[in-house]
Design a protein around this motif. Structure first.
Motif: not given
Length: 809
Positions: A22-30
């Protein structure tokens, strides 16, 4: 700038992925740290062209990693394919396309993809775009990283350790200085040996050249000596056989006579085939035929001489007629007279310049004399009578003054009559006369009068000389006419004879006289030969008539007798030629055999010939030849001595290693020595440059880094509720995080719109620290796209609570 999507196919640990950000912040959870590491390695290799040790292995034989990045007016589609080879993943092809323009992008070899996409250098990409956070619980290690950032901007680069390593390497290299000094000394010694060897080889080459020259010179001189001895032997043999030239001439005459005899016999053999001739009769008339042939040849010879003389006489006449000479003595005398008159007039003309100068000098002298006479002009009226009268007055005055009577009379007159004295009157009269002539006394009068007469006579002589000189100078025109007329006459004669001067004309005249004399002699000789020819021709005609009478008895038609007679005459010629050849051959052979004796002429010729060479050598005296041989022998001895000395020098030379071996050893020593110096120089330069670089970095970014880190720290909450045991560690972590993010901000500079990929593998469970991180990233997210990858569930929960979207892997 934004990373829009990431797709993957057959990626180990990730499998097939399709992520849209998306345009804003994002986090990837592994789920696992290995998955997080795979993505970090893929991004690192893609943007920075670097391959880590932990290579990503695809599931199948090939894998694909794709990414879409948008920037201003560009939207890049990046595709990287990998191939599995020996358990190693190797990039096989890449593809970069700008989907806005539809053009494929080609990168230069020196540019990485991160530099092109983000528009910054590789260091900025490593420090400000991709950040890897590792959990560190050691306060000292954290302080070390903070110090590294403050000193160099790189948390993993410790300037102190680097400097200590460089100084240690410098000391280790310096410890080898003694050994290198020995290596350098060995190199210098090898260099000297190489120079000595090179010099020795050059000396050997020159000595070998000298030896070769000595041998060549010795061979040349030996050849000269041998040739001189051979010449000497040949001359001795020639002197012993002084009749050799005559024998050669006789041999040549014999061969020539034999050839004449063969030709005559061949001609006679050809004539014997004629059936119209009675050879018995011809043989009976042999003597008459030979006599007739002699007469015929004699007449032919005289006729040939007459023709030759006639041609010579005609040529002489033409030459005399066209020579331009009369050939008479009068012509010669006339030319001599013209030349003498011309030279005399020319000499007089040449001397006129002196006469003219003399005339000018005489006029000047006359002018000076006239000026002096003008000063003595009052003397012009003094005649001889006046001079005699003045002399008488002076005599009378002297006589009266010296006489007793005169003295007594003068005294009585003055005492009794008071009159002027006679002596005084005489003196007054003379004085008045002298004053008119501008003299004081009689002596002055005489001198002035004498000078006047001398000047007058001198002026008269000058006038006479001027008249004479003018008479001479007045002849100039006549002399010029004489010179011109004589020159014309001489030039006409020279032109007629085609010569340039009198000496050549005289030689031509003498040659013409010789030709005239020769012509007269040839004419007399021609007349004599003509008379002889007439007499011989009469005899030949009579003899021919007699032969014709003797041929009347032949059974030959009258019409063929002329032809037969011609053939008889031809036979007569051949018989005469044969007899002469036989006679000449017999005479020469007899004389040759008498002279040759028991000698062999061919043997003599082989030893003596070529005779022309001996004639030339015979001009050299035997003494001079022997002296030359002796000097050559001495020269050979000197060459032999020099050659022996050279050979001794060659044998006595010191032997060195060959140049290739010395050069190989020199090169090894030089490389070791130069490697040491280059290494020491490189270490010194590196240490100096490193110190300058760190000092420059601190001077440029130190304060900005401090202020930026302080600004970030101010955003964090207070640590008052934290236990003292954890407070120092948490404070240090905050400072480390602040400085790491501060260096990322400083690295970006004005490029604050670049995305940030933050990989957090492990994180402490401290609630306040997590809050600080999330708050800072949330404040940063409006300006930059932030992609955070983590395996920490608690951090993921916090991010989710504050509204961050997530992608679960």
């Amino acid at each position: 700038m934004k990373i829009e999507r990431i797709n993957g196919l057959h990626l180990k640990g990730l499998g097939n992925i399709k992520w849209t950000f998306p345009a804003g912040p994002v986090f990837l959870l592994f789920k696992e740290e290995s998955q997080q590491k795979v993505l970090a390695e893929l991004l690192w290799e893609l943007f920075c062209k670097q391959k880590t040790l932990d290579t990503v292995h695809p599931l199948g034989s090939s894998s694909v990693f794709e990414m879409w990045v948008s920037r201003e007016n560009h939207r890049f589609h990046i595709r990287q394919e990998y191939q599995l080879c020996d358990n190693d993943l190797l990039p096989t092809s890449d593809f970069i396309k700008d989907e806005i323009t539809g053009e494929n992008v080609s990168l230069a070899d020196s540019m990485s993809l991160g530099e092109y996409i983000f528009g910054v250098n590789l260091q900025v990409v490593q420090q400000g775009v991709t950040i890897d956070w590792s959990e560190i619980s050691d306060v000292n290690q954290l302080y070390q990283r903070i110090e590294n950032i403050c000193q160099s901007g790189d948390e993993k680069l410790s300037p102190q350790k680097v400097k200590a390593s460089l100084i240690g390497a410098q000391n280790k290299v310096l410890e080898q200085k003694g050994k290198i000094a020995l290596v350098k000394a060995e190199y210098d010694e090898l260099r000297k040996d190489w120079e000595n060897s090179h010099r020795q080889q050059e000396e050997e080459r020159l000595l070998l050249i000298e030896l070769k020259e000595f041998e060549e010179n010795d061979a040349i001189i030996a050849e000269k000596i041998t040739a001189a001895h051979k010449i000497k032997e040949r001359l001795t043999l020639l002197n012993q056989n002084q009749d050799y030239r005559e024998l050669r001439r006789l041999q040549t005459d014999i061969i020539s006579s034999e050839e004449r005899l063969r030709r005559a016999e061949a001609n006679l053999a050809a004539l014997t085939n004629e059936s119209v001739i009675d050879w018995t009769l011809v043989e009976s008339l042999r003597e008459e035929c030979i006599r007739w042939a002699d007469l015929q040849e004699q007449i032919k010879r005289i006729d040939h001489i007459i023709q030759t003389l006639g041609d010579r006489i005609a040529n002489l006449k033409v030459s005399i007629q066209t020579s331009g000479y009369e050939g008479s003595n009068n012509e010669k005398q006339r030319m001599y007279r013209l030349l003498e008159e011309k030279n005399t007039a020319q000499d007089k003309l040449n001397s006129l310049a002196n006469f003219k100068k003399d005339l000018a000098d005489t006029h000047l002298s006359l002018s000076q004399a006239a000026a002096e006479l003008q000063e003595l002009s009052e003397m012009t009226s003094v005649t001889q009578k006046d001079a005699a009268r003045v002399a008488r007055w002076e005599w009378q005055l002297r006589k009266w003054h010296n006489s007793i009577i005169g003295g007594t009379f003068e005294r009585i007159s003055q005492e009794h009559f008071s009159r002027f004295s006679i002596e005084k009157k005489l003196r007054t009269r003379i004085k008045q006369y002298y004053e008119t002539l501008r003299v004081k006394d009689y002596e002055g009068f005489q001198n002035r009068l004498t000078k006047f007469h001398e000047l007058k006579n001198y002026a008269e002589r000058l006038q006479e000389k001027i008249i004479q000189l003018k008479n001479v100078i007045d002849q100039e025109e006549i002399l010029r006419e004489t010179v011109d007329s004589r020159n014309d006459s001489l030039n006409e004669a020279f032109f007629a004879a085609n010569v340039d001067n009198f000496s050549l004309w005289l030689e031509g005249w003498k040659d013409c006289n010789r030709k005239i004399f020769q012509l007269s002699h040839l004419q007399k000789k021609l007349q004599s030969l003509s008379d002889r020819y007439d007499a011989e021709d009469t005899i030949l005609r009579d003899f021919t008539a007699e032969l014709k009478e003797k041929l009347n008895d032949w059974n030959t038609p009258v019409t063929d007798r002329e032809e037969v007679l011609a053939m008889v005459f031809n036979v007569a010629h051949q018989l005469r030629e044969k007899d002469r050849a036989e006679k000449r051959m017999a005479e020469c052979r007899s004389k040759f055999m008498e002279m040759i004796g028991d000698r062999d002429l061919d043997t003599l010729a082989k030893k003596i010939e070529p005779l022309a060479e001996l004639d030339k050598e015979a001009l050299i005296s035997s003494t001079d030849r022997q002296s030359a041989i002796a000097s050559w022998e001495i020269e050979r001895l000197e060459i032999s001595r020099l050659r022996q000395d050279t050979e001794k020098r060659l044998k006595s030379m010191k032997k060195y290693l060959s140049l290739p071996v010395l050069e190989e050893k020199m090169e090894a020593s030089r490389k070791e020595w130069m490697t040491y110096e280059n290494l020491l120089m490189a270490i010194n330069d590196t240490l100096r440059l490193f110190e300058m670089s760190t000092d420059s970095w601190q001077a440029t970014y130190g304060n900005a880094l401090y202020f930026e880190a302080t600004r970030i720290l101010k955003q964090f909450s207070s640590l008052s509720d934290i236990e003292m045991s954890q407070k120092e560690l948490l404070k240090t972590k905050r400072e480390y995080f602040a400085y790491r993010m501060a260096i990322a901000e400083l690295a970006l500079g004005n490029n604050i719109e670049l995305p940030l990929y933050l990989s957090i593998e492990k994180l402490s469970e401290d609630e306040s620290f997590l809050t600080n991180i999330t708050e800072y990233l949330s404040q940063l997210s409006p300006a930059r796209q932030i992609i955070l990858s983590t395996t920490n569930l608690k951090l993921a929960e916090k991010l989710k609570n504050i509204g961050w979207p997530s992608i679960i892997v």
